[in-house]
Scaffold this active site. Structure first.
Site, PDB file in Angstrom:
ATOM      1  N   HIS A 126       0.980  -1.027   0.191  1.00 56.23           N
ATOM      2  CA  HIS A 126      -0.098  -0.047   0.069  1.00 56.23           C
ATOM      3  C   HIS A 126       0.855   1.175  -0.018  1.00 56.23           C
ATOM      4  O   HIS A 126       0.425   2.451   0.391  1.00 56.23           O
ATOM      5  CB  HIS A 126      -1.018  -0.104   1.261  1.00 56.23           C
ATOM      6  N   SER A 195      -6.729  -7.552   9.861  1.00 56.15           N
ATOM      7  CA  SER A 195      -8.141  -7.840  10.028  1.00 56.15           C
ATOM      8  C   SER A 195      -8.666  -8.702   8.945  1.00 56.15           C
ATOM      9  O   SER A 195      -9.876  -9.278   8.659  1.00 56.15           O
ATOM     10  CB  SER A 195      -9.013  -6.707  10.444  1.00 56.15           C
ATOM     11  N   ASN A 219      -2.782 -12.635  16.618  1.00 56.41           N
ATOM     12  CA  ASN A 219      -3.950 -11.635  16.328  1.00 56.41           C
ATOM     13  C   ASN A 219      -4.811 -11.864  17.719  1.00 56.41           C
ATOM     14  O   ASN A 219      -5.082 -12.932  17.950  1.00 56.41           O
ATOM     15  CB  ASN A 219      -4.787 -11.708  15.119  1.00 56.41           C
ATOM     16  N   PRO A 220      -5.069 -10.667  18.541  1.00 53.94           N
ATOM     17  CA  PRO A 220      -5.650 -10.985  19.635  1.00 53.94           C
ATOM     18  C   PRO A 220      -7.003 -11.283  19.356  1.00 53.94           C
ATOM     19  O   PRO A 220      -7.940 -11.813  20.192  1.00 53.94           O
ATOM     20  CB  PRO A 220      -5.558  -9.526  20.520  1.00 53.94           C
TER      21      PRO A 220
HETATM   22  C1  BV8 Z   1      -7.479  -2.621  -5.406  1.00 49.67           C
HETATM   23  C2  BV8 Z   1      -3.556   2.905   2.616  1.00 49.67           C
HETATM   24  C3  BV8 Z   1      -7.759  -3.042  -7.581  1.00 49.67           C
HETATM   25  C4  BV8 Z   1      -4.179   4.207   2.968  1.00 49.67           C
HETATM   26  C5  BV8 Z   1      -4.939   1.114   2.578  1.00 49.67           C
HETATM   27  C6  BV8 Z   1     -11.803  -7.573  -4.075  1.00 49.67           C
HETATM   28  C7  BV8 Z   1     -10.687  -7.656  -4.780  1.00 49.67           C
HETATM   29  C8  BV8 Z   1      -9.958  -6.518  -5.171  1.00 49.67           C
HETATM   30  C9  BV8 Z   1     -10.322  -5.051  -4.532  1.00 49.67           C
HETATM   31  C10 BV8 Z   1     -11.438  -5.325  -3.637  1.00 49.67           C
HETATM   32  C11 BV8 Z   1     -12.228  -6.218  -3.424  1.00 49.67           C
HETATM   33  N1  BV8 Z   1     -13.338  -6.123  -2.527  1.00 49.67           N
HETATM   34  C12 BV8 Z   1     -13.205  -4.579  -2.380  1.00 49.67           C
HETATM   35  C13 BV8 Z   1     -12.273  -4.230  -2.926  1.00 49.67           C
HETATM   36  C14 BV8 Z   1     -11.789  -2.714  -2.795  1.00 49.67           C
HETATM   37  C15 BV8 Z   1     -10.964  -2.446  -1.625  1.00 49.67           C
HETATM   38  C16 BV8 Z   1     -11.286  -3.285  -0.368  1.00 49.67           C
HETATM   39  O1  BV8 Z   1     -10.443  -4.146  -0.215  1.00 49.67           O
HETATM   40  N2  BV8 Z   1     -12.025  -2.665   0.368  1.00 49.67           N
HETATM   41  C17 BV8 Z   1     -12.538  -3.625   1.600  1.00 49.67           C
HETATM   42  C18 BV8 Z   1     -12.444  -2.616   2.702  1.00 49.67           C
HETATM   43  C19 BV8 Z   1     -13.820  -4.325   1.432  1.00 49.67           C
HETATM   44  N3  BV8 Z   1      -9.518  -2.591  -2.052  1.00 49.67           N
HETATM   45  C20 BV8 Z   1      -8.716  -1.483  -2.825  1.00 49.67           C
HETATM   46  O2  BV8 Z   1      -9.380  -0.618  -3.155  1.00 49.67           O
HETATM   47  C21 BV8 Z   1      -7.397  -1.893  -3.184  1.00 49.67           C
HETATM   48  N4  BV8 Z   1      -6.980  -1.861  -4.455  1.00 49.67           N
HETATM   49  O3  BV8 Z   1      -8.133  -3.639  -4.766  1.00 49.67           O
HETATM   50  O4  BV8 Z   1      -7.131  -2.456  -6.656  1.00 49.67           O
HETATM   51  C22 BV8 Z   1      -9.059  -2.263  -8.086  1.00 49.67           C
HETATM   52  C23 BV8 Z   1      -9.116  -1.028  -8.223  1.00 49.67           C
HETATM   53  C24 BV8 Z   1     -10.203  -0.232  -8.485  1.00 49.67           C
HETATM   54  C25 BV8 Z   1     -11.478  -0.963  -8.337  1.00 49.67           C
HETATM   55  C26 BV8 Z   1     -11.396  -2.355  -7.862  1.00 49.67           C
HETATM   56  C27 BV8 Z   1     -10.220  -2.879  -7.709  1.00 49.67           C
HETATM   57  C28 BV8 Z   1      -6.528  -0.929  -2.244  1.00 49.67           C
HETATM   58  C29 BV8 Z   1      -6.687  -1.228  -0.845  1.00 49.67           C
HETATM   59  C30 BV8 Z   1      -5.490  -0.361  -0.290  1.00 49.67           C
HETATM   60  C31 BV8 Z   1      -6.274   0.660   0.699  1.00 49.67           C
HETATM   61  N5  BV8 Z   1      -5.328   1.382   1.402  1.00 49.67           N
HETATM   62  N6  BV8 Z   1      -4.076   1.828   3.038  1.00 49.67           N
HETATM   63  C32 BV8 Z   1      -3.959   4.423   4.310  1.00 49.67           C
HETATM   64  O5  BV8 Z   1      -3.182   4.068   5.172  1.00 49.67           O
HETATM   65  O6  BV8 Z   1      -4.717   5.692   4.804  1.00 49.67           O
HETATM   66  S1  BV8 Z   1      -5.765  -0.203   3.440  1.00 49.67           S
HETATM   67  C33 BV8 Z   1      -5.740   0.052   5.059  1.00 49.67           C
HETATM   68  O7  BV8 Z   1      -6.252  -1.177   5.515  1.00 49.67           O
HETATM   69  C34 BV8 Z   1      -4.360   0.197   5.520  1.00 49.67           C
HETATM   70  O8  BV8 Z   1      -3.216  -0.174   4.568  1.00 49.67           O
HETATM   71  C35 BV8 Z   1      -4.456  -1.370   6.355  1.00 49.67           C
HETATM   72  O9  BV8 Z   1      -3.263  -2.025   6.625  1.00 49.67           O
HETATM   73  C36 BV8 Z   1      -5.183  -2.031   5.769  1.00 49.67           C
HETATM   74  C37 BV8 Z   1      -5.850  -3.274   6.444  1.00 49.67           C
HETATM   75  O10 BV8 Z   1      -6.467  -2.941   7.434  1.00 49.67           O
HETATM   76  P1  BV8 Z   1      -5.474  -3.745   8.704  1.00 49.67           P
HETATM   77  O11 BV8 Z   1      -3.986  -3.520   8.384  1.00 49.67           O
HETATM   78  O12 BV8 Z   1      -5.721  -5.388   8.854  1.00 49.67           O
HETATM   79  O13 BV8 Z   1      -5.713  -3.072   9.874  1.00 49.67           O
HETATM   80  P2  BV8 Z   1      -7.170  -3.009  10.880  1.00 49.67           P
HETATM   81  O14 BV8 Z   1      -7.167  -1.847  11.734  1.00 49.67           O
HETATM   82  O15 BV8 Z   1      -8.153  -3.297  10.017  1.00 49.67           O
HETATM   83  O16 BV8 Z   1      -6.708  -4.510  11.719  1.00 49.67           O
HETATM   84  C38 BV8 Z   1      -5.920  -4.461  12.814  1.00 49.67           C
HETATM   85  C39 BV8 Z   1      -5.827  -5.845  13.136  1.00 49.67           C
HETATM   86  O17 BV8 Z   1      -4.788  -6.069  14.283  1.00 49.67           O
HETATM   87  C40 BV8 Z   1      -7.277  -6.148  13.826  1.00 49.67           C
HETATM   88  O18 BV8 Z   1      -7.390  -7.554  13.465  1.00 49.67           O
HETATM   89  C41 BV8 Z   1      -6.601  -6.268  15.386  1.00 49.67           C
HETATM   90  O19 BV8 Z   1      -7.196  -7.504  16.270  1.00 49.67           O
HETATM   91  C42 BV8 Z   1      -5.161  -6.622  15.308  1.00 49.67           C
HETATM   92  N7  BV8 Z   1      -4.554  -6.144  16.301  1.00 49.67           N
HETATM   93  C43 BV8 Z   1      -4.604  -5.124  17.184  1.00 49.67           C
HETATM   94  N8  BV8 Z   1      -3.673  -4.900  17.989  1.00 49.67           N
HETATM   95  C44 BV8 Z   1      -2.515  -5.929  17.916  1.00 49.67           C
HETATM   96  C45 BV8 Z   1      -3.165  -6.517  16.716  1.00 49.67           C
HETATM   97  N9  BV8 Z   1      -2.477  -7.697  16.225  1.00 49.67           N
HETATM   98  C46 BV8 Z   1      -1.308  -8.264  16.784  1.00 49.67           C
HETATM   99  N10 BV8 Z   1      -0.579  -7.420  17.560  1.00 49.67           N
HETATM  100  C47 BV8 Z   1      -1.399  -6.492  18.270  1.00 49.67           C
HETATM  101  N11 BV8 Z   1      -0.967  -5.773  19.458  1.00 49.67           N
END
Ligand code: BV8
Length: 249
Positions: A126, A195, A219-220
């Protein structure tokens, strides 16, 4: 009194870790949580900036609609990050790169903390919050050395944007393909602190598993990937990862 390390890390995982030839790690925001970096979806909420959910402010549409607001969001996050340091989870992952004949780190994170911890050749799916990119000629600028942040490209004068992949944008050319190719070849895959909701990043562990890798989640909380994992270690990366290496020393 804490149980002996060997009892905290399942024997099968210890054995696989000791014998692994090719390891792939996928990380998400959770690996940076113990460094003080807010996660996106943790704690039942979602990151919000000036009333906008993060997947709205961090979207392709917002760059078109209000680039200034996007910069304010990323300037705020860079400022927060500038005081933060890698945690034991980052440092342990960095130590693993010398431990196996082949090792690949793939991250969804844009915070640069893996590199600060010493990880090399990180596949940043990303992008990276410490870089800006010209919207026209795609020249890149290192924001760790450009103070104040430039608004315009020194090569062509056009506006700069964060060099980060926003929702609805393509991943950096070749990044996902390289990660997927490495995932097919690994024999042990860790998915840490994500997540597993964002695609295509979340498909990397699925690809590894389908190709025969032993899949371990750290992951917790449980995630949509938990059910296909061979091992789910419930806890924080900073506490668990150092134990995995230590248990097999
Ligand atoms: C794309 C940068 C092609 C910005 C980010 C299917 C296929 C392809 C695409 C899609 C699809 N379905 C939907 C899509 C579109 C979309 C998508 O996935 N949407 C989701 C939300 C439904 N994807 C895209 O748009 C991607 N592009 O596919 O290109 C395309 C193009 C056009 C049209 C169609 C397709 C681009 C996605 C990138 C977006 N940019 N980040 C910024 O930083 O502001 S994503 C963002 O979410 C971050 O990068 C982050 O890393 C990422 C994922 O989140 P997580 O890292 O998992 O973080 P989260 O907070 O969710 O979870 C934290 C976890 O840690 C939890 O589970 C928690 O329990 C755990 N935790 C907490 N504390 C601890 C811990 N674990 C361990 N130790 C701890 N102490």
């Amino acid at each position: 009194m804490q149980a002996p390390i060997q009892e905290l890390i399942p024997a099968e995982l210890q054995s696989r870790f000791a014998k692994a030839r090719n390891v792939l790690v996928l990380t998400g925001a959770g690996v940076s949580a113990e460094s003080g970096v807010p996660t996106f979806r943790g704690g039942g909420g979602a990151a919000v900036w000036k009333g906008m959910p993060f997947d709205v402010i961090s979207s392709a549409g917002m760059v078109q609609q209000n680039l200034q607001a996007v910069w304010e969001w990323f300037d705020y996050r860079r400022n927060l990050l500038s005081e933060l340091v890698p945690n034991a989870g980052h440092l342990t992952i960095a130590s693993w790169q010398e431990r196996f004949p082949e090792f690949t780190l793939v991250t969804q994170n844009v915070d640069g903390l893996h590199q600060k911890a010493g990880s090399k050749n990180v596949i940043e799916l990303h992008g990276n919050i410490w870089r800006a990119r010209c919207i026209a000629c795609e020249s890149r600028f290192d924001l760790r050395i450009s103070h104040p942040r430039p608004d315009n490209c020194i090569s062509c004068g056009e506006r700069l944007r964060p060099d980060v992949v926003l929702f609805g944008e393509m991943l950096p050319a070749g990044a996902f393909e390289l990660a997927a190719e490495r995932a097919v070849r690994c024999d042990l895959c860790f998915v840490i602190g994500t997540s597993a909701l964002v695609y295509p990043a979340a498909s990397i562990p699925e690809i590894a598993k389908s190709a025969g890798a032993y899949l371990c989640e750290v992951n917790p909380e449980r995630t949509p990937l938990s059910n296909i994992c061979d091992e789910v270690l419930s806890g924080s990366a900073g506490a668990i990862l150092p134990l995995i290496g230590a248990a097999t020393n």
